[in-house]
Design a protein around this motif. Structure first.
Motif, PDB file in Angstrom:
ATOM      1  N   GLU A 157       0.762  -1.068   0.154  1.00  0.00           N
ATOM      2  CA  GLU A 157      -0.223   0.027   0.063  1.00  0.00           C
ATOM      3  C   GLU A 157       0.955   1.131   0.121  1.00  0.00           C
ATOM      4  N   GLU A 158       0.344   2.204  -0.570  1.00  0.00           N
ATOM      5  CA  GLU A 158       1.111   3.552  -0.634  1.00  0.00           C
ATOM      6  C   GLU A 158       1.039   4.138   0.665  1.00  0.00           C
ATOM      7  N   VAL A 159       2.409   4.933   1.108  1.00  0.00           N
ATOM      8  CA  VAL A 159       2.628   6.019   2.227  1.00  0.00           C
ATOM      9  C   VAL A 159       2.936   7.165   1.958  1.00  0.00           C
ATOM     10  N   ARG A 160       2.193   7.977   2.475  1.00  0.00           N
ATOM     11  CA  ARG A 160       2.444   9.516   2.307  1.00  0.00           C
ATOM     12  C   ARG A 160       3.086  10.192   3.680  1.00  0.00           C
ATOM     13  N   GLY A 161       3.773  11.108   3.394  1.00  0.00           N
ATOM     14  CA  GLY A 161       4.063  11.900   4.632  1.00  0.00           C
ATOM     15  C   GLY A 161       5.102  13.097   4.384  1.00  0.00           C
ATOM     16  N   ILE A 162       5.611  13.634   5.227  1.00  0.00           N
ATOM     17  CA  ILE A 162       6.620  14.687   4.905  1.00  0.00           C
ATOM     18  C   ILE A 162       8.010  14.344   5.475  1.00  0.00           C
ATOM     19  N   ALA A 163       9.054  14.490   4.926  1.00  0.00           N
ATOM     20  CA  ALA A 163      10.446  14.305   5.622  1.00  0.00           C
ATOM     21  C   ALA A 163      10.635  15.160   6.604  1.00  0.00           C
ATOM     22  N   SER A 164      11.084  14.538   7.874  1.00  0.00           N
ATOM     23  CA  SER A 164      11.300  15.482   9.218  1.00  0.00           C
ATOM     24  C   SER A 164      12.842  15.751   9.246  1.00  0.00           C
ATOM     25  N   ALA A 165      13.791  15.325   8.288  1.00  0.00           N
ATOM     26  CA  ALA A 165      15.174  15.327   8.428  1.00  0.00           C
ATOM     27  C   ALA A 165      15.687  14.880   7.200  1.00  0.00           C
ATOM     28  N   ASN A 166      16.740  15.686   6.944  1.00  0.00           N
ATOM     29  CA  ASN A 166      17.472  15.354   5.700  1.00  0.00           C
ATOM     30  C   ASN A 166      18.168  14.022   5.940  1.00  0.00           C
ATOM     31  N   GLY A 167      18.120  13.349   4.827  1.00  0.00           N
ATOM     32  CA  GLY A 167      18.738  11.918   4.836  1.00  0.00           C
ATOM     33  C   GLY A 167      18.812  11.164   3.497  1.00  0.00           C
ATOM     34  N   ALA A 202       5.791  10.073  -1.277  1.00  0.00           N
ATOM     35  CA  ALA A 202       4.886   9.105  -1.443  1.00  0.00           C
ATOM     36  C   ALA A 202       5.796   8.067  -1.781  1.00  0.00           C
ATOM     37  N   PHE A 203       5.500   6.746  -0.806  1.00  0.00           N
ATOM     38  CA  PHE A 203       6.389   5.575  -1.082  1.00  0.00           C
ATOM     39  C   PHE A 203       5.550   4.420  -1.402  1.00  0.00           C
ATOM     40  N   LYS A 204       6.022   3.451  -2.322  1.00  0.00           N
ATOM     41  CA  LYS A 204       5.242   2.352  -2.776  1.00  0.00           C
ATOM     42  C   LYS A 204       5.841   1.126  -3.132  1.00  0.00           C
ATOM     43  N   ALA A 205       5.976  -0.018  -2.344  1.00  0.00           N
ATOM     44  CA  ALA A 205       6.928  -1.075  -2.906  1.00  0.00           C
ATOM     45  C   ALA A 205       6.215  -1.459  -4.199  1.00  0.00           C
ATOM     46  N   THR A 206       7.188  -1.727  -5.256  1.00  0.00           N
ATOM     47  CA  THR A 206       6.717  -2.112  -6.657  1.00  0.00           C
ATOM     48  C   THR A 206       7.287  -3.317  -7.192  1.00  0.00           C
ATOM     49  N   GLY A 207       8.038  -4.183  -6.290  1.00  0.00           N
ATOM     50  CA  GLY A 207       8.517  -5.347  -6.603  1.00  0.00           C
ATOM     51  C   GLY A 207       7.677  -6.561  -6.414  1.00  0.00           C
ATOM     52  N   ARG A 208       7.991  -7.733  -6.406  1.00  0.00           N
ATOM     53  CA  ARG A 208       7.226  -8.949  -6.117  1.00  0.00           C
ATOM     54  C   ARG A 208       7.020  -9.216  -4.754  1.00  0.00           C
ATOM     55  N   GLY A 209       7.993  -8.648  -3.860  1.00  0.00           N
ATOM     56  CA  GLY A 209       8.159  -8.978  -2.320  1.00  0.00           C
ATOM     57  C   GLY A 209       7.953  -7.559  -2.015  1.00  0.00           C
TER      58      GLY A 209
END
Length: 346
Positions: A157-167, A202-209
């Protein structure tokens, strides 16, 4: 009646562990000496003999006394338990003498052999290192900075948010599609991306696992605060106990490198960082000297090197050593500064 003797069990365990680590590294080095001797590879022999000698110098005093006592007991007729036990120890002592005899003979021949090649300045600045991500940061001296390392798993599932630190977001396995500022980039295993503080993501896993990842962060949060990073499922692996010291005005470079050392890679030159560094071993087992003391570094081990730490890396094992290096240094300064070898390594 006298008070009972207080036994520090934890200290005893640490000492036993230290003896085992030293003995393992010493045996590896001595085995490499023998291999080089049979191949008549004198530069390689010289290097591994020096490693063996340095490890023996750092072995706890009680280990040295036990070795000497065992040698005296073996030299007695029949040994302390008599019969076959004494003869077995005499045979072992004879084998040890023959082994060191070979090494002694090789040292004499080595005096006329080819000189040892120059040491590598730093493995992280050699051809064995690859920069996987880097960024320039302005005004890092405006607030105390801590280094934080997180690890986690991203499902489908897609996860959304705001980066709270540089990295950096480093992909360990699987693949992740990361969207920011209207653009999407997919990271495969071994790749990394710099995520600026305050960026909507926004992050989303796109591989088979699932996606398995690491986050290397430079944060202003203190050790007593736990910020929400992106809403990703993750756990803290490391946090610097104190803020990164000696940060001045001007731009700083934050970089992430992947270093792969071949088996038998020798020590690089003793050096320290002009800023701050963190190493994390991904695979293999290496040896690091930290201010003159040798420490074994296995998979998932983490070591921090502030600017006052003199250290070296080598790979005495028979498999490649792979580690990640997070480094912060002023843009107008070299990241690495060479040092004279500590007394215990001279």
């Amino acid at each position: 009646m006298s008070d009972p003797v207080v036994i520090d069990i934890e200290t005893a365990r640490v000492r036993r562990s230290s003896r085992r680590n030293h003995a393992l590294l010493a045996e590896l080095a001595l085995g490499r000496c023998e291999e080089a001797y049979h191949c008549r590879d004198w530069p390689r022999f010289c290097y591994w003999h020096r490693v063996y000698r340095d490890i023996r110098r750092q072995m706890p005093d009680d280990s040295s006394r036990r070795i000497a006592r065992a040698a005296r007991d073996t030299g007695r007729s029949g040994g302390p338990d008599g019969g076959n036990g004494g003869r077995q120890r005499l045979a072992a002592l004879a084998a040890c003498i023959r082994r060191y005899g070979k090494i002694g003979a090789a040292l004499l021949v080595m005096l006329l052999a080819t000189p040892v090649p120059a040491q590598t300045m730093s493995w992280s600045s050699s051809s064995h290192a690859t920069v996987v991500a880097a960024a320039t940061l302005p005004d890092v001296a405006g607030a105390p900075r801590y280094v934080r390392l997180l690890g986690g798993t991203l499902w489908f599932e897609e996860v959304r948010g705001i980066a709270s630190a540089n990295g950096f977001f480093y992909q360990l396995s699987g693949a992740t599609a990361i969207s920011m500022a209207g653009r999407t980039r997919t990271l495969e295993a071994g790749q990394a991306l710099f995520l600026p503080r305050g960026t909507r993501l926004a992050f989303k896993a796109t591989g088979r696992g699932p996606s398995v990842f690491l986050q290397f962060l430079l944060t202003t949060f203190s050790a007593n605060e736990t910020p929400a990073f992106f809403g990703l499922t993750s756990h803290e692996i490391y946090r610097s106990p104190e803020p990164v010291g000696d940060l001045g005005l001007g731009d700083y470079v934050l970089s992430l490198r992947k270093v792969i050392l071949p088996d038998g890679a020798p020590w690089d030159v003793p050096h320290h960082r002009s800023g701050f560094a963190v190493h994390m071993v991904l695979a293999g087992t290496g040896a690091e000297t930290v201010n003159g003391s040798i420490v074994e570094r296995g998979p998932n081990s983490i070591s921090a090197e502030p600017s006052d730490t003199v250290y070296q890396w080598s790979n005495p094992g028979r498999q490649p050593l792979t580690y990640l290096l997070l480094n912060l240094n002023a843009k107008d300064k070299d990241a690495i500064v060479a040092d004279a070898a500590p007394d215990s390594r001279q």
